[in-house]
Design a protein around this motif. Structure first.
Motif, mmCIF file in Angstrom:
data_model
loop_
_atom_site.group_PDB
_atom_site.id
_atom_site.type_symbol
_atom_site.label_atom_id
_atom_site.label_comp_id
_atom_site.label_asym_id
_atom_site.label_seq_id
_atom_site.Cartn_x
_atom_site.Cartn_y
_atom_site.Cartn_z
ATOM 1 N N LEU A 143 -4.363 -7.850 5.809
ATOM 2 C CA LEU A 143 -3.908 -6.697 5.033
ATOM 3 C C LEU A 143 -3.210 -5.678 5.927
ATOM 4 O O LEU A 143 -2.179 -5.110 5.542
ATOM 5 C CB LEU A 143 -5.089 -6.052 4.312
ATOM 6 N N ILE A 144 -3.754 -5.469 7.143
ATOM 7 C CA ILE A 144 -3.126 -4.525 8.074
ATOM 8 C C ILE A 144 -1.749 -5.028 8.492
ATOM 9 O O ILE A 144 -0.773 -4.265 8.550
ATOM 10 C CB ILE A 144 -4.023 -4.315 9.302
ATOM 11 N N ALA A 150 5.369 -4.552 5.487
ATOM 12 C CA ALA A 150 5.913 -3.942 4.271
ATOM 13 C C ALA A 150 6.477 -2.553 4.561
ATOM 14 O O ALA A 150 7.517 -2.163 4.012
ATOM 15 C CB ALA A 150 4.832 -3.862 3.200
ATOM 16 N N ALA A 151 5.795 -1.796 5.428
ATOM 17 C CA ALA A 151 6.306 -0.471 5.780
ATOM 18 C C ALA A 151 7.619 -0.580 6.541
ATOM 19 O O ALA A 151 8.514 0.266 6.384
ATOM 20 C CB ALA A 151 5.270 0.273 6.616
ATOM 21 N N ALA A 152 7.765 -1.628 7.358
ATOM 22 C CA ALA A 152 9.007 -1.817 8.110
ATOM 23 C C ALA A 152 10.146 -2.277 7.207
ATOM 24 O O ALA A 152 11.291 -1.847 7.374
ATOM 25 C CB ALA A 152 8.786 -2.823 9.240
ATOM 26 N N LEU A 228 -4.928 -9.842 -5.395
ATOM 27 C CA LEU A 228 -5.631 -8.652 -4.921
ATOM 28 C C LEU A 228 -4.863 -7.956 -3.804
ATOM 29 O O LEU A 228 -4.809 -6.719 -3.750
ATOM 30 C CB LEU A 228 -7.032 -9.040 -4.429
ATOM 31 N N THR A 229 -4.284 -8.735 -2.892
ATOM 32 C CA THR A 229 -3.525 -8.138 -1.797
ATOM 33 C C THR A 229 -2.275 -7.441 -2.317
ATOM 34 O O THR A 229 -1.917 -6.346 -1.865
ATOM 35 C CB THR A 229 -3.136 -9.217 -0.767
ATOM 36 N N VAL A 230 -1.599 -8.069 -3.265
ATOM 37 C CA VAL A 230 -0.429 -7.435 -3.888
ATOM 38 C C VAL A 230 -0.835 -6.119 -4.551
ATOM 39 O O VAL A 230 -0.153 -5.090 -4.402
ATOM 40 C CB VAL A 230 0.213 -8.396 -4.913
ATOM 41 N N ALA A 231 -1.950 -6.153 -5.264
ATOM 42 C CA ALA A 231 -2.429 -4.929 -5.904
ATOM 43 C C ALA A 231 -2.823 -3.881 -4.872
ATOM 44 O O ALA A 231 -2.632 -2.679 -5.091
ATOM 45 C CB ALA A 231 -3.612 -5.253 -6.821
ATOM 46 N N GLY A 232 -3.374 -4.334 -3.736
ATOM 47 C CA GLY A 232 -3.757 -3.395 -2.680
ATOM 48 C C GLY A 232 -2.567 -2.656 -2.108
ATOM 49 O O GLY A 232 -2.615 -1.432 -1.893
ATOM 50 N N LEU A 233 -1.473 -3.381 -1.860
ATOM 51 C CA LEU A 233 -0.273 -2.716 -1.355
ATOM 52 C C LEU A 233 0.307 -1.765 -2.400
ATOM 53 O O LEU A 233 0.786 -0.679 -2.069
ATOM 54 C CB LEU A 233 0.776 -3.755 -0.949
ATOM 55 N N GLY A 234 0.283 -2.185 -3.675
ATOM 56 C CA GLY A 234 0.744 -1.286 -4.724
ATOM 57 C C GLY A 234 -0.144 -0.062 -4.854
ATOM 58 O O GLY A 234 0.341 1.038 -5.142
ATOM 59 N N PHE A 235 -1.441 -0.229 -4.616
ATOM 60 C CA PHE A 235 -2.387 0.872 -4.755
ATOM 61 C C PHE A 235 -2.146 1.958 -3.707
ATOM 62 O O PHE A 235 -2.280 3.152 -4.003
ATOM 63 C CB PHE A 235 -3.814 0.337 -4.627
ATOM 64 N N ILE A 236 -1.781 1.532 -2.484
ATOM 65 C CA ILE A 236 -1.566 2.527 -1.432
ATOM 66 C C ILE A 236 -0.118 3.002 -1.374
ATOM 67 O O ILE A 236 0.230 3.824 -0.519
ATOM 68 C CB ILE A 236 -1.986 1.976 -0.058
ATOM 69 N N GLY A 237 0.730 2.473 -2.254
ATOM 70 C CA GLY A 237 2.070 3.012 -2.401
ATOM 71 C C GLY A 237 3.162 2.368 -1.586
ATOM 72 O O GLY A 237 4.254 2.936 -1.477
ATOM 73 N N ILE A 238 2.921 1.177 -1.000
ATOM 74 C CA ILE A 238 3.977 0.520 -0.221
ATOM 75 C C ILE A 238 4.355 -0.825 -0.841
ATOM 76 O O ILE A 238 4.960 -1.657 -0.179
ATOM 77 C CB ILE A 238 3.565 0.325 1.254
ATOM 78 N N SER A 252 -3.587 2.917 -9.057
ATOM 79 C CA SER A 252 -3.384 4.034 -8.135
ATOM 80 C C SER A 252 -3.109 5.325 -8.893
ATOM 81 O O SER A 252 -3.631 6.395 -8.534
ATOM 82 C CB SER A 252 -2.222 3.706 -7.194
ATOM 83 N N VAL A 253 -2.299 5.242 -9.933
ATOM 84 C CA VAL A 253 -1.976 6.438 -10.714
ATOM 85 C C VAL A 253 -3.188 6.910 -11.509
ATOM 86 O O VAL A 253 -3.466 8.113 -11.605
ATOM 87 C CB VAL A 253 -0.781 6.154 -11.651
ATOM 88 N N SER A 254 -3.940 5.954 -12.059
ATOM 89 C CA SER A 254 -5.052 6.327 -12.943
ATOM 90 C C SER A 254 -6.247 6.902 -12.193
ATOM 91 O O SER A 254 -7.087 7.573 -12.808
ATOM 92 C CB SER A 254 -5.501 5.104 -13.744
ATOM 93 N N ARG A 255 -6.342 6.683 -10.889
ATOM 94 C CA ARG A 255 -7.518 7.195 -10.167
ATOM 95 C C ARG A 255 -7.566 8.718 -10.167
ATOM 96 O O ARG A 255 -8.642 9.313 -9.993
ATOM 97 C CB ARG A 255 -7.495 6.679 -8.726
ATOM 98 N N SER A 256 -6.413 9.349 -10.343
ATOM 99 C CA SER A 256 -6.391 10.808 -10.358
ATOM 100 C C SER A 256 -7.001 11.387 -11.628
ATOM 101 O O SER A 256 -7.300 12.591 -11.669
ATOM 102 C CB SER A 256 -4.941 11.306 -10.217
#
Length: 296
Positions: A143-144, A150-152, A228-238, A252-256
């Protein structure tokens, strides 16, 4: 004396083996449950965006007059902060999440199979170099590593799939290498070499077709983790960015707005659970029928 015996068709043994495998698969209720859940997920992957009750919300339309409407007959899973129907977003998001997971698994399996097959078949320093590089990649949490790539590369569907796939292949490389090391010592491989078959032909025609079963099983089991990994990257915004619906982005949006407007997170969370659980059950069933040690 007339010989009335007839030769069996060449594909009869293969047909009988497939029939026995399907029979064993049907005997497992959990496997059948997993197959049904996966079939449902694949159905919404193909037709989710078309069958969404509010397609204008999928395209980015808003209805501020209907913000945070609780679940009802009109909106079975309520609406979000923009007045969009949550059910429609989840149905359309199935296409993005499942296709991204499939792309990750497919690319990772292809790269890993090539690396593992070459390493196991060639041996010597080639094996050492490829496996040490594989071990080096495995030391970094997947994941890291996916987050860094993905950030690059930047946000987007294709970049997200490539980023995760580049961290996904080492498991397939080690699996295929071990299988190739075992199969290359079989008698039929030795016979193929003895009659002058080239190394490429021996690898592609005689070794790889006999190591596909564990690859298929691993791919089916990895689908859930890839989603799950795809969702994880979407959750943190990248990963995939709004307004494209994707399960991780929706969470990610609904957690607020938790816990007051809990239904905004319930639908994407349940969809993700059903997809991962279904693929895991299906993978277990395939392992039972494709693993030679499990055959009776």
């Amino acid at each position: 004396m007339i010989d009335i015996t007839q030769d069996l068709p060449e594909d009869r043994p293969r047909f009988d083996s497939l029939r026995r495998a399907l029979f064993r698969f049907r005997q497992s209720r959990l496997s059948m449950l997993g197959a049904g859940m996966v079939a449902l997920v694949l159905f919404f992957t193909v037709f989710g965006a078309v069958l969404a009750p509010y397609p204008e919300h999928v395209a980015g339309g808003v209805n501020t007059a209907a913000r945070f409407v609780p679940p009802s007959l009109v909106h079975p899973f309520g609406t979000n902060e923009l007045g969009q129907d949550v059910l429609s977003l989840v149905m359309a998001g199935t296409t993005v999440s499942v296709l991204a997971g499939f792309g990750v698994v497919l690319i990772g399996a292809v790269i890993g199979t090539l690396v593992g097959a070459v390493a196991g078949f060639a041996g010597s320093w080639i094996d050492e170099a490829l496996m040490r590089f594989t071990d080096l990649t495995l030391t970094i949490p997947s994941l890291i590593l996916a987050m860094a790539i993905a950030a690059a590369l930047g946000p987007g569907f294709s970049n997200m799939v490539i980023a995760i796939a580049l961290s996904w292949w080492p498991g397939y490389a080690r699996l295929v290498r071990g299988e190739v090391l075992a199969v290359r010592e079989e008698v039929y491989v030795t016979a193929a070499r003895a009659i002058g078959a080239t190394p490429g032909r021996v690898l592609c025609r005689h070794i790889l077709p006999n190591v596909t079963s564990p690859i298929i099983v691993k791919m089916s089991l990895d689908m859930g983790f890839a989603i799950l990994t795809v969702a994880g990257l979407g959750f943190i915004g990248i990963g995939v960015r709004p307004p494209t619906p994707e399960w991780g982005t929706l969470l990610s949006v609904s957690r607020s707005y938790m816990p007051d407007f809990w239904w905004t997170a319930m639908a994407p969370g349940m969809a993700m659970f059903l997809a991962v659980f279904g693929f895991n059950l299906l993978g277990d069933g395939l392992r039972d029928i494709l693993d030679p040690k499990a055959r009776r």
